[in-house]
Design a protein around this motif. Structure first.
Motif, short mmCIF file in Angstrom:
data_model
loop_
_atom_site.label_atom_id
_atom_site.label_comp_id
_atom_site.label_asym_id
_atom_site.label_seq_id
_atom_site.Cartn_x
_atom_site.Cartn_y
_atom_site.Cartn_z
N GLU A 127 44.36 25.90 33.07
CA GLU A 127 43.83 25.27 34.29
C GLU A 127 43.03 26.26 35.14
N THR A 128 43.50 27.51 35.18
CA THR A 128 42.83 28.49 36.03
C THR A 128 41.91 29.41 35.24
N VAL A 183 42.93 32.07 33.81
CA VAL A 183 43.43 33.43 33.93
C VAL A 183 44.17 33.84 32.64
N TYR A 199 37.91 42.70 33.05
CA TYR A 199 37.57 42.87 34.46
C TYR A 199 36.23 43.51 34.78
N LYS A 238 36.03 45.86 39.52
CA LYS A 238 37.46 45.68 39.25
C LYS A 238 37.92 46.51 38.06
N PRO A 260 38.03 34.53 34.31
CA PRO A 260 38.54 33.16 34.40
C PRO A 260 37.40 32.13 34.41
N GLU A 261 36.28 32.46 35.09
CA GLU A 261 35.16 31.52 35.12
C GLU A 261 34.68 31.21 33.70
N LEU A 263 37.22 29.10 31.75
CA LEU A 263 37.18 27.69 32.16
C LEU A 263 35.96 26.99 31.60
N GLU A 300 28.83 35.12 43.29
CA GLU A 300 30.00 34.50 42.66
C GLU A 300 31.20 34.41 43.60
N HIS A 301 31.30 35.34 44.58
CA HIS A 301 32.47 35.23 45.46
C HIS A 301 32.09 34.72 46.86
N ILE A 344 44.67 31.77 43.09
CA ILE A 344 44.28 32.13 41.72
C ILE A 344 43.61 33.49 41.80
N ARG A 345 44.15 34.39 41.00
CA ARG A 345 43.64 35.76 41.06
C ARG A 345 43.13 36.19 39.70
N HIS A 346 42.03 36.90 39.73
CA HIS A 346 41.54 37.52 38.50
C HIS A 346 42.42 38.73 38.22
N TRP A 368 40.74 40.41 45.88
CA TRP A 368 40.96 39.20 46.64
C TRP A 368 41.23 38.07 45.66
N LEU A 388 40.46 34.61 43.85
CA LEU A 388 39.23 33.86 43.62
C LEU A 388 39.21 32.65 44.57
N TYR A 433 32.39 27.49 39.76
CA TYR A 433 33.77 27.56 39.30
C TYR A 433 34.77 27.46 40.46
N LYS A 485 36.18 23.96 41.39
CA LYS A 485 37.23 23.51 40.47
C LYS A 485 38.55 24.24 40.74
N MET A 486 38.45 25.55 40.94
CA MET A 486 39.66 26.33 41.16
C MET A 486 40.30 26.00 42.49
N LEU A 512 42.24 22.91 42.24
CA LEU A 512 43.50 23.16 41.54
C LEU A 512 44.50 23.86 42.47
N ARG A 566 48.10 22.40 43.52
CA ARG A 566 49.34 23.15 43.25
C ARG A 566 50.08 23.46 44.54
#
Lengths: 883, 336
Positions: A752-753, A755, A793, A812, A873-874, A877, B150-151, B234-236, B242, B244, B311, B314-315, B318, B322
């Protein structure tokens, strides 16, 4: 015989037995406690006890070992030195560790000089522009400024192996980080203020940031002329590296399955803990001393000497001194503009000048790892044997040529030699753009192309229905093989690495189970994957000379001072070298002192790269040690008997109960009856008699303070048995031996995420004898952390050539949290005939196969295949959506 | 870094007196020192509040159950202390604890303060690069609109698509927390946190909040204890990053229905984004997975992602789903 039960059966039992015969009288029939104490003091028991692994691993090792025991070379015959190993293979702390953990180590950041000035650089504000004018008048007028330099008021200093770069740019800039002007001032703050006061007028030019677009005939030319002044027609670098062996058309015919794909890797940063910096200072005769972060002091000396010549200092010398380094990872493999500019500033001002990079500056203005686009096609026949491998690599070189441009030469090794592949077609192209120019990083081309090879192999497995591990086993390299590029495989433990990784991952159950569960409803899906590597293990010959020199100087007290031109940058070189010298010579490691790397005092070394440090330094040291022992023992044949008589005299005086020996001492002092161990020279056949042992320093003093006295200083120069490849044809045995390995991983994907979480990893490495398990563990796990960063990352993000994430807040890298999973380490049981004590290079391999192993596990978990790193994650997905 | 003067405040009064034009307050210094080092802030004087231990605690507010008295969280409370609160006895703080626990790194959490976290500079790599001109730094235009974004924000932005960088803000907004501060004139003021945040733009002078200049935040007041909270992100990367996307939900159930609900999204807008559509769809309704998913989807239909931000919609959806599920689960447990 009892002693054997307390130590690792495989290795130590034998050594214990050999000692038992010579157990000192007072220890015979003593308790276990006393015996262990003695073994520990003698450095025996500790070694293997600490190395032992969990019981099931041990058992597994035994299985594999059983099959391989035959044909194992006779240990201890390295370079003619018959030695017992006490420190090689032992978990010993690094000699530099106490200073590092107590903050006593001096890095470039800590160093200062009387009267020192600070340098700062004015960088370009455009990716591609003509410089119309530079106004430095306001900067020059600022209090505390001692010099303001531009390309117009300094001699032209050309740099780079294609001589396409200049210390300070004149006429035009080709990337954002281009150096336009520089300042030396009495403080870094004033230097920065002065830089801000410099005004540059530009005329922007059309720029190109995509390597494919840069190949177009209409693309703007980054360099209008080459180094010789001839006009250039396109942006392609004048470099050729490729390989062609076998009949590709016939191989395609033969192939039952063929998989092809385009794979990409991004630009990433080396991210050393210690940022870069240097101090340049001139003596009154115009000779330069340069103290700075480099991995290639002697090549830097050559580069800087050329610069001195350009500055009119003809015949003058640059001395390069390397301070303690907080990691280098390839950043120190080339000389940099900021270093030449510091030299120019020091020369102009007549004062020492220091330049330091902040983290943000390092991200924005130093050379990161080069990106690559790899097109790959591989085929297998009905039996799962590789028929061919066709690879084309396109590299975005950025604005100037540095070592990033030579990645294709290192790619040659995995392209032609990872697994047995009879037909290889390999082409590469490197193209100038207005992006930041790139440089070396750990693995140097290898991870870039292994990412494509190993992912593509899994695609072949998926297509053919053959198990991915079985596919690799069927094509596994083996000793005695000569690879298409002419690589001579001496030792090779890849099969063991594959088997151990498979077993540790529970591959046979998990791989099909995960695949079957892809279609299930669960949000979190697990998978296992693996990938292998080949890397140079006996240095890599990319220059005519691939040598390392060393000087061992033994003083009157039995201390060994070592001058070695390679660089300790945190990888553990000094730990390996001090252990090798201790065992080779017969001293304790605390008697070994390794000098600072300095071109004035150390013999030539090509540089610390290609995982060569320990391999080269230890081999060179063993050559030197052989000469030292020969001379020392020759003296003993003449002079040792007298020392023994003095010994006996002293002992008799001290101890009334001492009984002098009855044997003929002169007869016992025959050349083959001497040995040196733990700083003592002794008679072999009387090894544990106190009268038969003389402290090494005493012997050395006796040798020194006599008529016609002598001291032991021995240089040695080791050039490994390898060939400088013909790069255009891609032929040549570039390394004396090759290192192999396999990494396996189990991951979980949150569908779903997007990750990805790593659950555990296995690293099986074939690097021959392990010189220091703890240090190697650091190298392997550190490499895996960088591999995980590459996989999931890291990416230097650019917008029209400007880096948008020049700090750790946006760039990252994995932290302890991301690395919080168990890693099972295994080392294949191999012994390399050319390696010191049987070992092979292990510096870089840790990060080579990590990314494809992770991607292969993700595919196993949820059926998606992402072909560009990092796997964010992008991207996960997006791929899940397309599925 | 430019030279600057430094003064350590001994008490609140002292701090107020030391503040003057060109001075900035320093608490944990996490955001501040980073910006000074990068050359985007040039204070002449730093007034250090670090030793004002009176502002480091969690105080129960006077009042009884009927008045729903909550807590005063000290402005200088360390995130690490917030991450260690016992959420089992205070379900209202559960979401706050989660948000604190996931922020940055253990080292940063040991230094960073609550008020500093709430009022930190927003996230935008162009904003923090002194070499790149942009509107909010006095230049022209916004490089993120056409660049790497992206962020960046997907909701609630005008000409400056930065994102609010506080991981604690969404859950505190959902709890209807108030910022208590002392103005330069020495007056104590109290204002709702979510009202204080503003989207930077020409009208606001590119400020991200409306706390008056020179004011010193003394506490963050949570006025009540009857809401149940959840924070989902949701974290990378698990740390030193930070999220996402994140979502905070505070709700109260009555007779099986949602009697009150507050939803805020993090990392998607220049301020904590109030999910009004989702709140509206759920208020007074029976909670359930389907209703949550529908509400979250409705909220994100208004998203206007830039080129690389799709993205996030969508996240975020979610995250909100949740968080709603988690808050509902906790509310049910709490009722038992």
């Amino acid at each position: 015989m009892m002693v054997g039960t307390w130590v690792d059966r495989r290795n130590l039992r034998l050594e214990c037995q050999s000692h038992l015969g010579h157990l000192p009288a007072h220890l015979r029939r003593r308790t276990r406690y006393h015996l262990i104490g003695w073994f520990k003091r003698e450095g025996v028991a500790v070694i293997r006890e600490e190395r032992s692994m969990s019981s099931d691993t041990l058992k597994l090792d035994e299985d594999i070992r059983g099959r391989k025991e035959e044909g194992k070379p006779d240990e201890g015959k390295e370079s003619g030195v018959q030695r017992e190993r006490r420190y090689v293979g032992a978990d010993r702390p690094r000699p530099e560790a106490p200073d590092k953990v107590t903050g006593k180590t001096l890095y470039i950041h800590d160093l200062t000089r009387p009267g020192m000035l600070w340098g700062k650089i004015k960088h370009s504000e455009h990716a591609h522009a003509r410089i119309k004018s530079i106004d430095t008048s306001r900067a020059e007028a600022l209090d505390g400024v001692r010099a303001v330099l531009t390309g117009y008021n300094t001699p032209e200093v050309r740099i780079g192996f294609l001589r396409d770069n200049f210390a300070l740019k004149r006429d035009k800039v080709r990337q954002y980080r281009d150096e336009v002007a520089a300042v030396a001032a009495i403080s870094p703050e004033i230097a920065q203020q002065a830089v801000d006061l410099i005004e540059v007028e530009y005329e922007p030019l059309p720029a190109v940031f995509d390597p494919v677009e840069a190949l177009e005939p209409s693309a703007p030319l980054i360099h209008e002329r080459d180094a010789l002044g001839r006009p250039r027609e396109d942006n392609v670098l004048a470099m050729e590296c490729g390989h062609e062996s076998g009949d590709l058309a016939a191989a395609r015919e033969r192939a039952r399955w063929i998989a092809e794909g385009n794979y990409r890797v991004p630009v990433i940063q080396q991210a050393c803990m210690g940022t870069a910096g240097c101090i340049a200072e001139f003596d009154a005769r115009g000779n330069l001393t340069f103290t700075g972060k480099t991995q290639i002091p002697f090549l830097a000396q050559k580069d800087f000497n050329q610069a001195l010549k350009a500055m009119g200092l003809i015949g003058n010398n640059a001395r390069v001194v390397v301070p303690a380094l907080g990691g280098a990872f390839g950043t120190g493999l080339d000389t940099h503009c900021y270093e030449y500019i510091t030299i120019l500033l020091a020369h102009r001002t007549g004062r020492p000048v220091k330049m330091l990079m902040s983290r943000e500056e390092e991200f924005a203005y130093l050379s990161p790892r080069q990106s690559a686009r790899v097109h790959i096609e591989q085929g297998i026949d009905e039996d799962g044997r590789l028929t061919h491998r066709k690879i084309h690599v396109l590299q975005d070189n950025g604005a100037y040529a540095s070592w990033g441009a030579t990645f294709p030469t290192v790619m040659l090794l995995p392209v032609t030699s990872l697994y047995k592949v009879p037909v290889v077609h390999y082409t590469s192209q490197c193209v100038y753009t207005n992006n930041t120019y790139c440089q070396a990083m750990r693995g140097y081309g290898n991870p870039e192309v292994t990412w494509a090879i190993e992912c593509n192999l899994d695609e072949l497995a998926e297509q053919s229905g053959l198990d991915a591990l079985e596919l690799r086993k069927r094509n596994c390299n083996e000793p005695g093989e000569v690879t298409p590029m002419g690589g001579k495989v001496t030792s090779c433990g890849l099969m063991e690495c594959l088997e151990v990784t498979g077993k540790q991952l529970a591959w046979e159950e998990k791989r099909p189970a995960s695949q079957a569960a892809r279609a299930s409803d669960s949000v979190r899906k697990r998978g296992v994957g693996l990938a292998s590597l080949i890397h140079v293990g006996g240095s890599g010959r990319i220059y005519r000379s691939d040598a390392s020199g060393i000087i061992l100087k033994v003083d009157d007290f039995g201390n060994v001072n070592v001058s070695y031109g390679g660089v300790e940058m945190g990888q553990g070189l000094h730990a390996a070298l001090s252990a090798a010298i201790a065992d080779g010579l017969g001293v304790t490691p605390d008697k070994v002192f390794i000098n600072a790397t300095d071109t004035a005092t150390c013999p030539w070394d090509v540089g610390t790269h290609a995982s060569r440090g320990a391999f080269m330094a230890c081999n060179a040291a063993l050559l030197s040690i052989a000469k030292i022992r020969e001379r020392l023992l020759a003296f003993c044949a003449e002079g040792f008997a007298e020392l023994l008589r003095k010994n006996i005299q002293t002992l008799s005086k001290k101890d009334a109960s001492f009984e002098p020996p009855t044997i003929d001492i002169d007869a016992a002092c025959r050349p083959d009856n001497f040995d040196i161990l733990d700083n003592q020279v002794f008679l072999r056949d009387q090894a544990h008699e106190p009268w038969a042992r003389v402290e090494l320093g005493k012997v050395l003093r006796a040798m020194h303070f006599r008529q016609g006295g002598d001291m032991l200083t021995e240089p040695a120069f080791y050039d490994p048995p390898s060939d400088l490849p013909d790069w255009r044809r891609g032929i040549g045995n570039m390394s004396a031996t090759y290192t192999y390995g396999t990494q396996g991983v189990e991951i979980e994907v949150d569908t779903e995420t997007g990750v990805v979480t790593i659950l555990r990893m296995v690293s099986a490495l074939d690097c021959g004898t392990v010189l220091n398990p703890k240090a190697l563990q650091g190298q392997v796990i550190g490499g895996i952390a960088q591999g995980v960063g590459y996989a999931l990352y890291e990416e230097v993000k650019m917008q029209e050539g400007r880096i948008t994430n020049p700090s750790f807040t946006d760039y990252k890298i994995p932290t302890a949290h991301e690395m919080n999973f168990p890693i099972h380490l295994h080392y294949a049981d191999t012994y390399d005939p050319e390696g010191p004590f049987g070992s092979k290079g292990a510096g870089e391999p840790g990060l080579v196969p990590t990314a494809p192993a992770i991607m292969n596990a993700i595919t196993n978990a949820c059926g998606i295949r992402i072909r560009s790193l990092p796997i964010t994650p992008e991207k996960v997905l997006a791929a899940l959506k397309q599925r | 870094m430019n030279p600057f003067a430094y003064a350590r405040a001994t008490n609140l009064e002292d701090a107020c007196q030391k503040m003057k034009a060109g001075a900035l307050l320093k608490a944990g210094g996490i955001d501040l020192l980073g910006r000074m080092k990068r050359g985007t802030l040039h204070p002449e004087l730093l007034v250090d509040l670090g030793s004002l231990d009176k502002m480091e605690g969690i105080d129960d507010l006077e009042g009884d159950a009927a008045n729903q008295a909550g807590w005063d969280l000290g402005a200088l409370l360390k995130l690490a202390d917030l991450a260690a609160v016992d959420a089992t006895t205070h379900p209202a703080l559960a979401g706050l604890r989660e948000a604190a626990l996931n922020t940055a790194t253990p080292q940063i959490r040991n230094r960073a303060t609550l008020a500093g976290n709430l009022l930190q500079s927003p996230r935008c790599w162009y904003l923090h690069d002194p070499e790149v001109p942009c509107e909010s730094k006095g230049g022209q235009g916004c490089p993120a609109m056409t660049g790497r974004n992206e962020h960046h924000a997907i909701l609630g932005y005008d000409s400056c698509p930065v994102t609010n960088a506080s991981n604690l803000a969404p859950v505190l907004c959902a709890l209807d927390a108030r910022l208590v501060y002392r103005t330069v004139e020495g007056k104590q003021e109290e204002e709702r946190l979510h009202v204080l945040y503003t989207a930077p733009g020409k009208k606001t002078g590119f400020s991200t909040h409306r706390v008056p200049e020179g004011a010193i935040v003394t506490a963050i007041r949570i006025p009540r204890r009857d809401l149940v909270t959840a924070h989902v992100e949701i974290r990378h990367k698990k740390s030193y990053d930070w999220p996402l996307c994140s979502a905070a939900v505070a709700l109260r159930l009555q007779e099986g229905k949602i009697a009150e609900i507050h939803c805020f999204l993090g990392s998607v807008a220049p301020t904590p984004h109030r999910a009004r559509f989702a709140e509206g769809l759920l208020m007074g309704k029976k909670p359930g997975q389907e209703a949550f998913a529908k509400a979250a989807a409705r909220e994100l239909t208004q998203a206007k992602p830039l080129s690389e931000g799709a993205y996030k919609a969508k996240m975020s959806q979610l995250c909100l789903t949740r968080a709603l599920e988690e808050a509902w689960k906790r509310a049910k447990e709490n009722q038992r």
